[in-house]
Design a protein around this motif. Sequence first.
Motif, PDB file in Angstrom:
ATOM      1  N   MET A 170      42.253  28.198   7.158  1.00  0.00           N
ATOM      2  CA  MET A 170      42.757  29.100   8.163  1.00  0.00           C
ATOM      3  C   MET A 170      41.815  29.086   9.367  1.00  0.00           C
ATOM      4  N   ALA A 171      42.360  29.133  10.530  1.00  0.00           N
ATOM      5  CA  ALA A 171      41.563  29.115  11.767  1.00  0.00           C
ATOM      6  C   ALA A 171      40.866  30.451  11.972  1.00  0.00           C
ATOM      7  N   GLU A 172      39.667  30.387  12.520  1.00  0.00           N
ATOM      8  CA  GLU A 172      38.955  31.613  12.876  1.00  0.00           C
ATOM      9  C   GLU A 172      39.576  32.223  14.118  1.00  0.00           C
ATOM     10  N   ARG A 173      39.487  33.523  14.233  1.00  0.00           N
ATOM     11  CA  ARG A 173      39.984  34.201  15.428  1.00  0.00           C
ATOM     12  C   ARG A 173      38.794  34.658  16.248  1.00  0.00           C
ATOM     13  N   HIS A 174      38.881  34.452  17.541  1.00  0.00           N
ATOM     14  CA  HIS A 174      37.836  34.882  18.458  1.00  0.00           C
ATOM     15  C   HIS A 174      38.477  35.666  19.591  1.00  0.00           C
ATOM     16  N   LEU A 175      37.795  36.673  20.007  1.00  0.00           N
ATOM     17  CA  LEU A 175      38.243  37.427  21.167  1.00  0.00           C
ATOM     18  C   LEU A 175      37.222  37.207  22.269  1.00  0.00           C
ATOM     19  N   GLU A 176      37.654  36.619  23.346  1.00  0.00           N
ATOM     20  CA  GLU A 176      36.770  36.388  24.487  1.00  0.00           C
ATOM     21  C   GLU A 176      37.205  37.291  25.619  1.00  0.00           C
ATOM     22  N   ILE A 177      36.260  38.028  26.150  1.00  0.00           N
ATOM     23  CA  ILE A 177      36.536  38.879  27.298  1.00  0.00           C
ATOM     24  C   ILE A 177      35.662  38.388  28.436  1.00  0.00           C
ATOM     25  N   GLU A 178      36.284  37.959  29.493  1.00  0.00           N
ATOM     26  CA  GLU A 178      35.539  37.434  30.638  1.00  0.00           C
ATOM     27  C   GLU A 178      35.535  38.483  31.738  1.00  0.00           C
ATOM     28  N   GLN A 179      34.354  38.838  32.199  1.00  0.00           N
ATOM     29  CA  GLN A 179      34.226  39.809  33.276  1.00  0.00           C
ATOM     30  C   GLN A 179      33.415  39.186  34.399  1.00  0.00           C
ATOM     31  N   LYS A 180      33.787  39.483  35.605  1.00  0.00           N
ATOM     32  CA  LYS A 180      33.085  38.963  36.769  1.00  0.00           C
ATOM     33  C   LYS A 180      32.566  40.142  37.585  1.00  0.00           C
ATOM     34  N   TYR A 181      31.382  39.966  38.136  1.00  0.00           N
ATOM     35  CA  TYR A 181      30.765  41.027  38.905  1.00  0.00           C
ATOM     36  C   TYR A 181      30.316  40.481  40.250  1.00  0.00           C
ATOM     37  N   ASP A 182      30.298  41.340  41.232  1.00  0.00           N
ATOM     38  CA  ASP A 182      29.826  40.971  42.554  1.00  0.00           C
ATOM     39  C   ASP A 182      28.714  41.946  42.921  1.00  0.00           C
ATOM     40  N   ALA A 183      27.578  41.426  43.310  1.00  0.00           N
ATOM     41  CA  ALA A 183      26.439  42.278  43.678  1.00  0.00           C
ATOM     42  C   ALA A 183      26.438  42.510  45.179  1.00  0.00           C
ATOM     43  N   PRO A 184      25.971  43.673  45.591  1.00  0.00           N
ATOM     44  CA  PRO A 184      25.909  43.951  47.027  1.00  0.00           C
ATOM     45  C   PRO A 184      24.865  43.076  47.716  1.00  0.00           C
ATOM     46  N   ALA A 185      25.014  42.896  49.019  1.00  0.00           N
ATOM     47  CA  ALA A 185      24.045  42.119  49.797  1.00  0.00           C
ATOM     48  C   ALA A 185      22.657  42.725  49.601  1.00  0.00           C
ATOM     49  N   GLY A 186      21.672  41.877  49.434  1.00  0.00           N
ATOM     50  CA  GLY A 186      20.305  42.331  49.273  1.00  0.00           C
ATOM     51  C   GLY A 186      19.911  42.625  47.834  1.00  0.00           C
ATOM     52  N   PHE A 187      20.842  42.493  46.901  1.00  0.00           N
ATOM     53  CA  PHE A 187      20.533  42.742  45.494  1.00  0.00           C
ATOM     54  C   PHE A 187      19.494  41.733  45.003  1.00  0.00           C
ATOM     55  N   VAL A 188      18.510  42.212  44.266  1.00  0.00           N
ATOM     56  CA  VAL A 188      17.464  41.350  43.717  1.00  0.00           C
ATOM     57  C   VAL A 188      17.451  41.521  42.203  1.00  0.00           C
ATOM     58  N   LEU A 189      17.514  40.405  41.490  1.00  0.00           N
ATOM     59  CA  LEU A 189      17.431  40.461  40.036  1.00  0.00           C
ATOM     60  C   LEU A 189      16.062  40.964  39.601  1.00  0.00           C
ATOM     61  N   PRO A 190      16.000  41.724  38.519  1.00  0.00           N
ATOM     62  CA  PRO A 190      14.694  42.119  38.007  1.00  0.00           C
ATOM     63  C   PRO A 190      13.978  40.903  37.417  1.00  0.00           C
ATOM     64  N   ASP A 191      12.675  40.990  37.249  1.00  0.00           N
ATOM     65  CA  ASP A 191      11.889  39.907  36.683  1.00  0.00           C
ATOM     66  C   ASP A 191      12.299  39.691  35.228  1.00  0.00           C
ATOM     67  N   LEU A 192      12.729  38.482  34.898  1.00  0.00           N
ATOM     68  CA  LEU A 192      13.188  38.179  33.544  1.00  0.00           C
ATOM     69  C   LEU A 192      12.126  37.469  32.707  1.00  0.00           C
ATOM     70  N   ASP A 193      11.022  37.079  33.317  1.00  0.00           N
ATOM     71  CA  ASP A 193       9.942  36.438  32.562  1.00  0.00           C
ATOM     72  C   ASP A 193       9.455  37.368  31.468  1.00  0.00           C
ATOM     73  N   GLY A 194       9.231  36.811  30.307  1.00  0.00           N
ATOM     74  CA  GLY A 194       8.678  37.594  29.214  1.00  0.00           C
ATOM     75  C   GLY A 194       9.702  38.303  28.350  1.00  0.00           C
ATOM     76  N   LEU A 195      10.979  38.271  28.725  1.00  0.00           N
ATOM     77  CA  LEU A 195      11.999  38.884  27.884  1.00  0.00           C
ATOM     78  C   LEU A 195      12.280  38.011  26.670  1.00  0.00           C
TER      79      LEU A 195
END
Length: 71
Positions: free
Chosen positions: A1-26
């Motif tokens: 029997m085939a496995e069932r998967h539920l995929e939910i795709e979401q897209k986001y838009d960041a405002p101008a000037g948005f800066v990602l937090p530092d991801l080093d060390g996570l």
Amino acid sequence: MAERHLEIEQKYDAPAGFVLPDLDGLTGVASVGEPEVRELHATYFDTADLRLAANRITLRRRRAGRTRAGT
């Protein structure tokens, strides 16, 4: 029997000037590089009578296209 998967795709838009937090060390972050924009190309398939869609099944082929420097 085939496995069932539920995929939910979401897209986001960041405002101008948005800066990602530092991801080093996570936990689980192997490396951090400069942002890059990737163009993805998706092709969706179904039968002539749309049997896949009727059964809530999506068959997609996604491939990466060009990569260009982030802005």
